[in-house]
Write an enzyme that holds these catalytic residues in place. Structure first.
Site, PDB file in Angstrom:
ATOM      1  N   GLY A  10      -6.996  35.719 -57.275  1.00 44.71           N
ATOM      2  CA  GLY A  10      -6.028  35.538 -58.344  1.00 44.71           C
ATOM      3  C   GLY A  10      -6.561  35.935 -59.703  1.00 44.71           C
ATOM      4  CG  ASP A  16      -6.105  26.964 -59.243  1.00 43.77           C
ATOM      5  OD1 ASP A  16      -6.382  27.996 -58.618  1.00 43.77           O
ATOM      6  OD2 ASP A  16      -6.436  25.826 -58.864  1.00 43.77           O
ATOM      7  CB  VAL A  25      -2.326  37.951 -51.873  1.00 42.71           C
ATOM      8  CG1 VAL A  25      -3.675  38.532 -51.481  1.00 42.71           C
ATOM      9  CG2 VAL A  25      -1.624  38.881 -52.872  1.00 42.71           C
ATOM     10  CG  HIS A  60      -3.619  41.391 -43.531  1.00 41.07           C
ATOM     11  ND1 HIS A  60      -4.315  42.560 -43.719  1.00 41.07           N
ATOM     12  CD2 HIS A  60      -4.256  40.454 -44.273  1.00 41.07           C
ATOM     13  CE1 HIS A  60      -5.319  42.338 -44.550  1.00 41.07           C
ATOM     14  NE2 HIS A  60      -5.314  41.065 -44.892  1.00 41.07           N
TER      15      HIS A  60
END
Length: 311
Positions: free
Chosen positions: A15, A34, A119, A176
């Site tokens: 990040g 966060d 992600v 992935h």
């Protein structure tokens, strides 16, 4: 003129580095979110202080509050626990499912018109999770997978040939993870088919190394996972959205019949622009490549069932 607003969720290595790439490219102002107090604030302030040195003009705000993300144009989700040595992406499933669900709900609440780029791992399942939790149209939620995997394949081919990295073109499709499919039939170097340049046995080794690309780095680092290339990949996708570039990129997109699959996210080539995934492109695959993609899609379905997703 309104400046772009980019939210990055998760102030860890991926990040924070994604925020760095966004500022370096002057894509817009950045909000770094966060749950750990002080970390996004400190990293955000540090990054903003690079503006005078780099000749950039981007505000960066670190926060623990989703209200600060309101009206974001793009949100990059990196939140979740990272892999440790010996841990597969599958091991991350249950913990990251809860994290990504909460993140997507908060992003949708404060930025109902945003595009979400996921992600977090296991990538394909987490992208589906974000789509469901956000309630967004499927085109506005997609995942970073094939861009990174293709970059790894392209890197290994360039290393093998001693050629420029930018002259290698390739697609890596499917989930992935270990079942990803390097599409050799569409790979080329300076318009020359890669199969004409590299012997089959060496190509097979490159394909295997690509599939294990993340694990190779985890094994080197011992206490962390890859973050430079993953974050650069996510930011390339964000740039395609923010600049409406209509890039053809391999991303984890929602399939509704394409490639014979429905109600699933997995890696396929797509046109990425201001509306997110503007079109999934169906390309011809060899029988082996199609079989590999089918196998990879089934592997994603098996993971989805663990957390009760999919039909």
């Amino acid at each position: 003129m309104k400046r772009n607003k980019i939210t990055v969720v998760g102030a860890g290595n991926v990040g924070a580095t994604a925020a760095h790439w966004c500022v370096a490219k002057e894509l817009g102002d950045v909000v770094l979110v966060d749950v750990i107090e002080g970390v996004p604030q400190g990293k955000g302030l540090d990054l903003m202080q690079s503006n005078p040195l780099e000749g950039t003009d981007c505000w960066v705000k670190g926060t623990n509050n989703y209200e600060d993300t309101a009206d974001s144009d793009v949100c990059i989700v990196t939140a979740g626990i990272a892999r440790k040595p010996g841990m597969s992406r599958d091991d991350l499933l249950n913990t990251n499912y809860k994290i990504v669900s909460s993140v997507a709900e908060n992003l949708a609440r404060y930025s109902p018109n945003t595009v979400i780029i996921v992600v977090s791992n296991p990538l394909d399942v987490m992208t589906y999770t974000a789509w469901k939790a956000s309630g967004f149209p499927a085109n506005r939620v997609f995942g970073q997978a094939g861009v990174l995997d293709s970059a790894r394949f392209r890197t290994f081919v360039a290393m093998e040939l001693g050629a420029s990295f930018e002259d290698v073109n390739a697609l890596v499709l499917g989930g992935h993870g270990d079942t990803m499919v390097s599409v050799l039939s569409h790979a080329n170097v300076g318009c020359i088919p890669v199969t004409k340049l590299i012997p089959a046995d060496r190509l097979a080794e490159i394909v295997k190394r690509t599939a294990n690309g993340g694990a190779e780095i985890v094994n080197f680092l011992k206490t962390g996972s890859a973050f430079y290339a993953p974050s650069a990949s996510a930011v390339q996708m964000a740039e395609a959205v923010l600049k409406d570039k209509k890039r053809i990129l391999p991303v984890a997109a929602y399939l509704n019949g394409e490639y014979g699959a429905k109600d699933i996210y997995t890696g396929v080539p797509a046109i990425i622009g201001g509306n997110g995934v503007e079109k999934v492109l169906e390309i011809d695959l060899t029988p082996d490549e199609k079989a590999g993609l089918d196998y990879s899609i089934q592997a994603v379905r098996d993971l989805m069932k663990v957390v009760g997703l999919g039909s």
